[in-house]
Motif scaffolding. Structure first.
Motif, PDB file in Angstrom:
ATOM      1  N   GLU A  63       0.954  -1.235   0.099  1.00 49.60           N
ATOM      2  CA  GLU A  63       0.214  -0.183   0.034  1.00 49.60           C
ATOM      3  C   GLU A  63       0.951   1.398  -0.083  1.00 49.60           C
ATOM      4  OE1 GLU A  63      -3.210   2.382  -0.457  1.00 49.60           O
ATOM      5  OE2 GLU A  63      -3.168   0.082  -0.454  1.00 49.60           O
ATOM      6  N   ARG A  64       2.198   1.342   0.947  1.00 49.25           N
ATOM      7  CA  ARG A  64       2.998   2.457   0.712  1.00 49.25           C
ATOM      8  C   ARG A  64       3.532   2.457  -0.623  1.00 49.25           C
ATOM      9  NH1 ARG A  64       4.332   0.311   6.165  1.00 49.25           N
ATOM     10  NH2 ARG A  64       5.938  -0.598   5.165  1.00 49.25           N
ATOM     11  N   GLU A  65       3.890   1.396  -1.274  1.00 45.46           N
ATOM     12  CA  GLU A  65       4.608   1.588  -2.425  1.00 45.46           C
ATOM     13  C   GLU A  65       3.470   2.128  -3.689  1.00 45.46           C
ATOM     14  OE1 GLU A  65       7.316   1.279  -5.596  1.00 45.46           O
ATOM     15  OE2 GLU A  65       7.588   1.259  -3.477  1.00 45.46           O
ATOM     16  N   LYS A  66       2.395   1.509  -3.505  1.00 40.98           N
ATOM     17  CA  LYS A  66       1.145   2.207  -4.426  1.00 40.98           C
ATOM     18  C   LYS A  66       1.003   3.646  -4.044  1.00 40.98           C
ATOM     19  CE  LYS A  66      -1.615  -2.129  -4.867  1.00 40.98           C
ATOM     20  NZ  LYS A  66      -2.991  -2.587  -4.341  1.00 40.98           N
ATOM     21  N   GLN A  67       1.072   4.006  -2.915  1.00 43.68           N
ATOM     22  CA  GLN A  67       0.724   5.548  -2.512  1.00 43.68           C
ATOM     23  C   GLN A  67       2.238   6.284  -2.966  1.00 43.68           C
ATOM     24  OE1 GLN A  67      -1.751   6.913  -1.349  1.00 43.68           O
ATOM     25  NE2 GLN A  67      -1.039   8.933  -0.892  1.00 43.68           N
ATOM     26  N   ARG A  68       3.323   5.745  -3.081  1.00 38.22           N
ATOM     27  CA  ARG A  68       4.208   6.402  -3.256  1.00 38.22           C
ATOM     28  C   ARG A  68       4.496   6.676  -4.978  1.00 38.22           C
ATOM     29  NH1 ARG A  68       8.840   5.392  -5.812  1.00 38.22           N
ATOM     30  NH2 ARG A  68       8.417   3.319  -5.970  1.00 38.22           N
ATOM     31  N   ARG A  69       3.849   5.639  -5.713  1.00 39.84           N
ATOM     32  CA  ARG A  69       3.895   5.595  -7.102  1.00 39.84           C
ATOM     33  C   ARG A  69       2.622   6.651  -7.476  1.00 39.84           C
ATOM     34  NH1 ARG A  69       4.321  -0.621  -9.410  1.00 39.84           N
ATOM     35  NH2 ARG A  69       6.335  -0.879  -8.542  1.00 39.84           N
ATOM     36  N   ARG A  70       1.622   6.619  -6.802  1.00 37.71           N
ATOM     37  CA  ARG A  70       0.444   7.593  -7.108  1.00 37.71           C
ATOM     38  C   ARG A  70       1.101   8.977  -6.837  1.00 37.71           C
ATOM     39  NH1 ARG A  70      -3.025   4.495  -5.278  1.00 37.71           N
ATOM     40  NH2 ARG A  70      -2.887   5.336  -2.927  1.00 37.71           N
ATOM     41  N   GLN A  71       1.815   9.295  -5.882  1.00 38.19           N
ATOM     42  CA  GLN A  71       2.206  10.332  -5.518  1.00 38.19           C
ATOM     43  C   GLN A  71       3.345  10.918  -6.442  1.00 38.19           C
ATOM     44  OE1 GLN A  71       3.647  10.380  -1.596  1.00 38.19           O
ATOM     45  NE2 GLN A  71       1.607  10.792  -0.664  1.00 38.19           N
ATOM     46  N   GLY A  72       4.026   9.886  -7.246  1.00 36.24           N
ATOM     47  CA  GLY A  72       5.006  10.279  -7.971  1.00 36.24           C
ATOM     48  C   GLY A  72       4.353  10.638  -9.377  1.00 36.24           C
ATOM     49  N   GLN A  73       3.392   9.829  -9.613  1.00 39.34           N
ATOM     50  CA  GLN A  73       2.505  10.290 -10.854  1.00 39.34           C
ATOM     51  C   GLN A  73       1.933  11.613 -10.996  1.00 39.34           C
ATOM     52  OE1 GLN A  73       0.114   6.874 -11.213  1.00 39.34           O
ATOM     53  NE2 GLN A  73       1.579   5.775 -12.441  1.00 39.34           N
ATOM     54  N   GLU A  74       1.136  11.834  -9.732  1.00 36.67           N
ATOM     55  CA  GLU A  74       0.664  13.079  -9.463  1.00 36.67           C
ATOM     56  C   GLU A  74       1.800  14.460  -9.720  1.00 36.67           C
ATOM     57  OE1 GLU A  74      -1.290  13.128  -5.725  1.00 36.67           O
ATOM     58  OE2 GLU A  74      -2.812  11.369  -6.527  1.00 36.67           O
ATOM     59  N   LEU A  75       2.980  14.173  -8.997  1.00 38.78           N
ATOM     60  CA  LEU A  75       3.902  15.040  -9.151  1.00 38.78           C
ATOM     61  C   LEU A  75       4.566  15.238 -10.798  1.00 38.78           C
ATOM     62  CD1 LEU A  75       5.649  16.836  -7.538  1.00 38.78           C
ATOM     63  CD2 LEU A  75       7.388  14.937  -7.141  1.00 38.78           C
ATOM     64  N   GLN A  76       4.473  14.102 -11.343  1.00 39.17           N
ATOM     65  CA  GLN A  76       4.882  14.001 -12.547  1.00 39.17           C
ATOM     66  C   GLN A  76       3.866  14.954 -13.490  1.00 39.17           C
ATOM     67  OE1 GLN A  76       5.528  10.321 -14.500  1.00 39.17           O
ATOM     68  NE2 GLN A  76       6.538  11.129 -16.479  1.00 39.17           N
ATOM     69  N   HIS A  77       2.546  14.703 -13.401  1.00 33.89           N
ATOM     70  CA  HIS A  77       1.335  15.319 -13.836  1.00 33.89           C
ATOM     71  C   HIS A  77       1.524  16.906 -13.734  1.00 33.89           C
ATOM     72  CE1 HIS A  77      -0.442  11.880 -15.774  1.00 33.89           C
ATOM     73  NE2 HIS A  77      -0.483  11.353 -14.392  1.00 33.89           N
TER      74      HIS A  77
END
Length: 162
Positions: A63-77
Motif C-alpha cells: 500500500e505504501r508503494e502504491k501510494q508512493r507511485r501514485r504521488q510520483g505520478q501526480e507530481l509528474q503530472h
C-alpha cells in the motif's frame, strides 16, 4: 437454583462435583505430555501470529508503494502541466511580440506612404510658365506635344509654387 446460576463451591464433597473438579484441575501440575502439547499450541499460535504480522506488513508495504507511485505520478503530472503552461506562455509571448513587430512595421510603412503622398501633393502644387512670351500652362497643356506649345527647338520653363 435456576439453570443459569452457579452454586458457590466450598471445596467439600457435598456439591455436584463439576465445579470442584475444574478448580482442582486448574491447580494441578501439568503432565509432560500436556506441557509439550501446550508448547506446541503456543508455538503454532506464535507462527500464525508471525505469519499474520508478516502478511499485514507486506500488505502495508504494498500500500505504501502504491501510494508512493501514485504521488510520483501526480507530481509528474503537475510538473508536466507547469511545463506546458510555461511553453504556452512563451508561445503566447512570442506571438504577441511578432504581432507588435508586425504592427510597428505596418505603422512605419503607413508613415512612409503618407510622407510620399505629402511630398507628391507638395510636388503637384506648382505651375509651369514660360517667361517670354509670358504664358502659364494649364493641365490641358500638359497633354499637348512640346512643338505645339512652341517649346521646340528651345524653350525655357519655370516651375513656380501655386
Amino acid at each position: 437454583m435456576l439453570d443459569g446460576e452457579r452454586r458457590p463451591t466450598t471445596g467439600t464433597a457435598g456439591g455436584d462435583g463439576s465445579c470442584e473438579d475444574e478448580d482442582t484441575s486448574a491447580r494441578m501440575p501439568m503432565s509432560e505430555e500436556e506441557k509439550l502439547d501446550q508448547v506446541r499450541r503456543l508455538e503454532e499460535l506464535m507462527r500464525v501470529k508471525q505469519a499474520e504480522r508478516r502478511e499485514r506488513e507486506r500488505a502495508e508495504e504494498l500500500e505504501r508503494e502504491k501510494q508512493r507511485r501514485r504521488q510520483g505520478q501526480e507530481l509528474q503530472h503537475i510538473r508536466q502541466k507547469l511545463q506546458d503552461d510555461d511553453m504556452k506562455k512563451l508561445t503566447d509571448q512570442r506571438m504577441k511580440e511578432k504581432m507588435e513587430d508586425k504592427m510597428a512595421r505596418q505603422r512605419v510603412k503607413d508613415k512612409i506612404a503618407r510622407d510620399r503622398e505629402e511630398r507628391a501633393q507638395k510636388g503637384q502644387d506648382f505651375t509651369l510658365l514660360s517667361p517670354y512670351p509670358r504664358h502659364v500652362y494649364t493641365e490641358l497643356d500638359m497633354e499637348k506635344p512640346l512643338k505645339e506649345l512652341g517649346l521646340v527647338p528651345s524653350g525655357v520653363l519655370v516651375v513656380a509654387k501655386k
